[in-house]
Write an enzyme that holds these catalytic residues in place. Structure first.
Site, PDB file in Angstrom:
ATOM      1  N   LYS A 193       0.833  -1.198   0.000  1.00 43.54           N
ATOM      2  CA  LYS A 193       0.000   0.000   0.000  1.00 43.54           C
ATOM      3  C   LYS A 193       0.874   1.256   0.000  1.00 43.54           C
ATOM      4  O   LYS A 193       1.999   1.214   0.473  1.00 43.54           O
ATOM      5  CB  LYS A 193      -0.876   0.028   1.267  1.00 43.54           C
ATOM      6  CG  LYS A 193      -1.987  -0.985   1.308  1.00 43.54           C
ATOM      7  CD  LYS A 193      -2.765  -0.870   2.615  1.00 43.54           C
ATOM      8  CE  LYS A 193      -3.897  -1.887   2.673  1.00 43.54           C
ATOM      9  NZ  LYS A 193      -4.945  -1.680   1.657  1.00 43.54           N
ATOM     10  N   ARG A 203     -10.241 -11.642   1.869  1.00 44.05           N
ATOM     11  CA  ARG A 203     -11.109 -12.685   1.299  1.00 44.05           C
ATOM     12  C   ARG A 203     -10.447 -14.063   1.346  1.00 44.05           C
ATOM     13  O   ARG A 203     -11.120 -15.083   1.453  1.00 44.05           O
ATOM     14  CB  ARG A 203     -11.533 -12.290  -0.118  1.00 44.05           C
ATOM     15  CG  ARG A 203     -10.409 -12.147  -1.097  1.00 44.05           C
ATOM     16  CD  ARG A 203     -10.805 -11.323  -2.319  1.00 44.05           C
ATOM     17  NE  ARG A 203     -10.862  -9.890  -2.044  1.00 44.05           N
ATOM     18  CZ  ARG A 203     -11.207  -8.957  -2.932  1.00 44.05           C
ATOM     19  NH1 ARG A 203     -11.533  -9.295  -4.170  1.00 44.05           N
ATOM     20  NH2 ARG A 203     -11.234  -7.691  -2.595  1.00 44.05           N
TER      21      ARG A 203
HETATM   22  N1  BES Z   1      -8.033  -3.844   4.423  1.00 40.55           N
HETATM   23  C1  BES Z   1      -8.228  -3.393   3.095  1.00 40.55           C
HETATM   24  C2  BES Z   1      -9.531  -2.616   2.894  1.00 40.55           C
HETATM   25  C3  BES Z   1      -9.666  -1.318   3.653  1.00 40.55           C
HETATM   26  C4  BES Z   1      -9.391  -0.125   3.041  1.00 40.55           C
HETATM   27  C5  BES Z   1     -10.152  -1.302   4.933  1.00 40.55           C
HETATM   28  C6  BES Z   1      -9.552   1.068   3.705  1.00 40.55           C
HETATM   29  C7  BES Z   1     -10.313  -0.105   5.623  1.00 40.55           C
HETATM   30  C8  BES Z   1     -10.021   1.082   5.001  1.00 40.55           C
HETATM   31  C9  BES Z   1      -8.253  -4.585   2.147  1.00 40.55           C
HETATM   32  O1  BES Z   1      -7.461  -5.654   2.511  1.00 40.55           O
HETATM   33  C10 BES Z   1      -7.735  -4.094   0.846  1.00 40.55           C
HETATM   34  O2  BES Z   1      -6.585  -3.740   0.789  1.00 40.55           O
HETATM   35  N2  BES Z   1      -8.589  -4.105  -0.184  1.00 40.55           N
HETATM   36  C11 BES Z   1      -8.208  -3.650  -1.455  1.00 40.55           C
HETATM   37  C12 BES Z   1      -8.787  -4.603  -2.462  1.00 40.55           C
HETATM   38  C13 BES Z   1      -8.225  -4.439  -3.847  1.00 40.55           C
HETATM   39  C14 BES Z   1      -6.766  -4.810  -3.880  1.00 40.55           C
HETATM   40  C15 BES Z   1      -9.014  -5.315  -4.781  1.00 40.55           C
HETATM   41  C16 BES Z   1      -8.758  -2.252  -1.643  1.00 40.55           C
HETATM   42  O3  BES Z   1      -9.830  -1.947  -1.114  1.00 40.55           O
HETATM   43  O4  BES Z   1      -8.087  -1.443  -2.267  1.00 40.55           O
HETATM   44 MN    MN Z   2      -5.477  -5.461   1.887  1.00 40.56          MN
END
Ligand code: BES
Ligand code: MN
Ligand code: ZN
Length: 511
Positions: free
Chosen positions: A289, A363
């Site tokens: 990230k 997931r």
């Molecule tokens: N934990 C994150 C989602 C999240 C984002 C929770 C902001 C709380 C606040 C999750 O694991 C994630 O990174 N999801 C990605 C999915 C994508 C790679 C398909 C996302 O939301 O960008």
């Molecule tokens: Mn994630």
């Protein structure tokens, strides 16, 4: 916070609260006060044009004839709108006023308006519950704590202290003291469970590793009398939690899965199952990230916190239900052993997954947990909670959690439970057309869809692991952490989910 209910008038308090419905007669509301104080209250209310509207309040210092530092008239709004949720939220506002005044000993005089939905005891208990929910702060790592009563101290550096204190004792004056006390017991247990969940979400990732999370759950389980089982990496391999293990393989802090069971139904009826995403820190893994805001990913275990919170509440209030809670605890990190984009794992269910993005890790964790609980417990219903997608915040903001379900009755019940508790949900669709978006040429599925409908493709992924069990998925990315302050919460970790799930169980208990 020690709470007592009494029919006797209080003589002494740091803050005394009088809840007042819109248009209520102050003479009646303040009947228990000394004459001089009543006069002062009436004068203050007039001067402030206080009408009892929701959100309105008037404070007066040192009312005559009593040992009270501060008296607060707290507006409740329209009397006929005073249901459980509204009264609870009013209690939250009362606690906020008292905490702002750094009060330690607080009293409230209950006077239920005639057209309220609740009777005296229910009103008193709900109000106290709201106060308790709000009376929370996470100050474990503040080395310089504010002293009670230190209003306006400037800390020697010219800046005012912003630390808030906690209310220590609450005296609720009510004509139905005994019934109110009985009605408050389960609500108090529930509030403690919400606080337990908030603590977990607020803890930083260096402290709350999967191992430490599991340890705290075991400790809690022993306290309240839940059965608990912790699966360590060796057992997780034996039990084929391959997708979950793949997420954790890039971290020194190894995964745990914790299973809590509670049998309160008094029979062997199929349990309701709660499944929680417990990513103790989500760096994204190799699909790392951006650094801005990454610190928030310590809260990526908010789903798991809600699951253990509701299980705690069920045991503590001795709910008449069979329930199981399972949480998948991992840390998603990018070391040399981490999974790579493009890796293919065979999940516990036997279905293969191409991990095209290691940041879509929640997931993978849930897939194995859902499959495990489905196989081992044959649940009547399964509900998972997960801070699953950033996309849900784009869709719904932070006011509603996303709800997805393969069962209309279950979806409706959850929606109702949300409205009743203030933990609101909004349903989004599931459909074959969305499901197709996660098909993949060299594996059964990929772990991401495209840019479009990100929360839905995530839910479609989960659905591939639930079979025909009535199931609902709550995407709590916007509500479990860093969500807007409410009357009953101003903590970063909200404990979202504990109260809506508890209500769902209550609805089942009542039949
Ligand atoms: N934990 C994150 C989602 C999240 C984002 C929770 C902001 C709380 C606040 C999750 O694991 C994630 O990174 N999801 C990605 C999915 C994508 C790679 C398909 C996302 O939301 O960008
Ligand atoms: Mn994630
Ligand atoms: Zn995540």
């Amino acid at each position: 916070m020690k709470v007592t209910f009494t029919p006797r008038a209080v003589e002494k308090a740091d803050v005394l609260i009088l809840p007042v419905a819109k248009g209520a007669d102050l003479e009646k509301v303040a009947a228990k006060l000394p004459k001089e104080a009543l006069k002062q209250v009436q004068n203050a209310a007039n001067a402030a044009e206080f009408k009892g509207s929701k959100g309105q309040s008037v404070e007066l210092l040192a009312p005559a004839g009593m040992e009270v530092k501060r008296l607060v008239l707290l507006g409740l709004g329209e009397a006929d709108k005073l249901n459980e949720k509204e009264v609870e939220y009013a209690g939250g506002r009362a606690a906020a006023v008292a905490m702002a005044a750094k009060a330690k000993d607080v009293a409230v005089i209950i006077n239920v308006p005639e057209s309220a939905e609740l009777d005296e005891a229910a009103f008193a208990a709900r109000f106290a519950s709201g106060m308790k929910l709000r009376n929370y702060r996470f100050d474990r790592y503040k080395t310089k704590k504010a002293e009670n009563g230190e209003n306006g101290d400037n800390n020697g550096n010219g800046r005012e202290r912003d630390e808030k204190t906690r209310i220590e004792t609450l005296t609720v004056v009510t004509t139905a003291a005994e019934e109110a006390e009985a009605a408050f017991a389960p609500l108090s247990a529930l509030a403690d469970s919400v606080h337990f969940a908030r603590d977990l979400v607020n803890e930083p990732g260096n402290v709350l590793t999967p191992k430490e999370f599991a340890r705290r759950v075991v400790e809690m389980a022993q306290e309240v009398g839940l059965e608990v089982d912790v699966l360590k990496p060796k057992q997780l391999r034996e039990e084929r939690f391959n997708a979950l293990l793949a997420v954790g393989q890039g971290s020194k802090n190894k995964p745990r899965v914790v299973v809590l069971t509670y049998n309160g139904a008094g029979d062997d009826s199929a349990p309701i199952a709660f499944v929680g995403k417990g990513v103790c820190f989500d760096s994204g893994g190799i699909s790392i990230k951006p650094s801005s805001g990454m610190e928030d990913m310590k809260g990526d275990m908010g789903g798991a916190a809600a699951v253990v919170g509701v299980m705690r509440a069920l045991a503590a209030r001795k709910a008449k239900v069979n329930a199981v809670g399972i949480i998948g605890l991992v840390e998603n990190m990018p070391d040399g052993g981490a999974q790579r984009p493009g890796d293919i794992v065979i999940s516990r269910s036997g279905q293969s997954i191409a991990v095209l993005n290691t940041d879509a890790e929640g997931r993978l964790v849930l897939a194995d947990c859902l499959d495990y609980v489905k196989e081992k417990f044959n649940p009547a219903r399964m509900i998972d909670l997960a801070t699953l997608t950033g996309a849900i915040i784009i869709s719904l903001g932070k006011e509603h959690a996303g709800l997805f379900s393969n069962n209309d009755d279950l979806a409706e019940e959850i929606t109702k439970a949300g409205l009743e508790t203030g933990e609101r949900v909004w349903r989004l669709p599931l459909d074959e057309a969305y499901d197709k978006l996660i098909d993949y040429d060299i594996a059964d599925m990929k772990n991401i869809g495209g840019r479009e409908a990100g929360s839905i493709t995530a839910a479609q992924f989960l659905q591939r692991f639930v079979g025909d069990v009535p199931w609902a998925h709550l995407d709590v990315a916007g509500t479990a952490m860093a969500s807007p302050k409410t009357d009953i919460n101003d903590s970063w970790g909200s404990g979202w989910g504990v109260r809506i799930l508890n209500r769902l169980v209550e609805m089942a208990e009542k039949g």
